[in-house]
Design a protein around this motif. Structure first.
Motif: not given
Lengths: 255, 255
Positions: A176-178, A180-181, A184-186, A188, A229-230, B155, B161-162, B165-166, B207
């Protein structure tokens, strides 16, 4: 030299075979698998067969196949009176067929074919019907790992359940972290120092002493904003359930 | 030499102060905190005050207090035209009071007082209203970390938020693993190699490529049994929700 035959060629069997190849006093004399496809991952030097009738005589047979198939498969083995163990965390020792001596050899680790596993640090949990077999499994365990423990089927069941939480479920939160990042062009990768520190911190104290974040602080404003946000309903549900669990836990403690 | 004043004395301020003490070109000239209690954790060599009127003249003021208090506190500062930044992941830059130049200095890490943080590997995310301030924050960031990135408030919100989670949610799953093991006379330490390998594996692939376990295999029998073993309703709900999420994900992929 202890002669071992591996029955199965999945991730666990693959990593066990690799570890045993470097182990003193242990010889993998054969790997059996129903289909030949899986053998391509194994070193050429290992004797392989896909025929039950060709299985060689060994000191220990290690069944490493899907949980559901263990009992049935153990009944089809064309020999008896031998030590036959499985590698499952959640299957008890008893379902193994009684024509052979029963045992368990459970390495507690997450195995993927394309990753290297440090077996020396991987705890192995063993179980057997008698002391002689237990000692043999101990020798096999200690040949690849520094940590080899006797454990009952009941304890192993609990341990495996705990492993599902701290490994499988944790990895899904990484996923999920993967999402979300990267959505949004961030990159991982930027989360990895945090991920590793969260695991490393457990060397400094128990998990509840290490908890941080909005839910622990019961910071309702931040939680409401993050929930908004989710996008995915599933992510929202996971966020709510885990936030509530954390808030409840620390709320309870304050009473 | 860049002169910095820390406003706040919580976990983040504490670890920032420690990192800055070893940084070239940065001088922590003062730490302000409303109550004096928190100062006991800080080195004696740092100038401290609990009076807003005594705050010294600096190149950059770093507010490190609870998210809810940032905007209000920034309005009470008895100076103007200075660079004032906060360290929050979830608060935008804009809520800072406009009498000073605004910025953000967000180190992405989990901070507890009793753990050592490797700041060199901790990414710092910065934001400012103009290029000069951005360059100053870059200098400050690079004095303690190898990784300093410009990022927008939007961002940063997603990144934070990510991180929940992690890190925070993951730590709660560690806590459940702790309860399941210790309540069954199994040392929690035995799970640590698995926990660390689960985090380390992310260096080998994303992941979703690393997922293992009953839910991924859609092994309904094991899942039903594990659900039954769990005593707490909350644990059952977490088990069901995360198992379904994993099964759905890999089910979708197969279509």
């Amino acid at each position: 030299m202890i002669k071992v035959v591996l029955l199965g060629a999945g991730n666990v069997a693959f990593h066990l075979a690799k570890a045993f190849l470097h182990a003193k006093d242990i010889q993998i004399i054969q790997v059996y698998n129903r289909s030949e496809d899986a053998f391509k991952f194994f070193p050429d030097t290992i004797n392989i067969t896909s025929s039950l009738s060709e299985i060689l005589d060994a000191d220990c047979y290690i069944i490493s196949i899907s949980d559901d198939s263990i009992a049935g498969f153990s009944a089809t083995l064309p020999f008896s009176g031998k030590l036959v163990v499985h590698t499952s965390g959640s299957v008890a020792m008893n379902p193994l067929n009684s024509k052979n001596r029963k045992g368990v050899f459970y390495p507690l680790q997450t195995f993927s074919k394309n990753t290297e596993v440090n077996f020396a640090e991987t705890p192995v949990f063993i179980e057997a019907e008698n002391e002689t077999d237990l000692q043999l499994l101990q020798k096999i365990g200690r040949s690849i790992s520094e940590k080899c423990y006797n454990i009952t089927s009941e304890q192993r069941e609990k341990l495996h359940l705990a492993a599902v939480f701290v490994c499988n479920f944790v990895n899904h939160l990484y996923h999920i972290g993967y999402e979300l990042t990267t959505k949004n062009d961030i990159p991982f990768d930027l989360l990895k120092p945090l991920i590793k520190e969260t695991a490393r911190k457990l060397d400094d104290g128990i998990p509840s002493a290490m908890q941080t974040g909005p839910a622990k602080r019961n910071d309702k404003k931040t939680m409401a904003k993050q929930l908004e946000i989710l996008h995915l309903q599933e992510h929202k549900e996971i966020y709510s359930l885990l936030s509530n669990a954390i808030t409840n836990q620390y709320g309870r403690k304050k009473l």
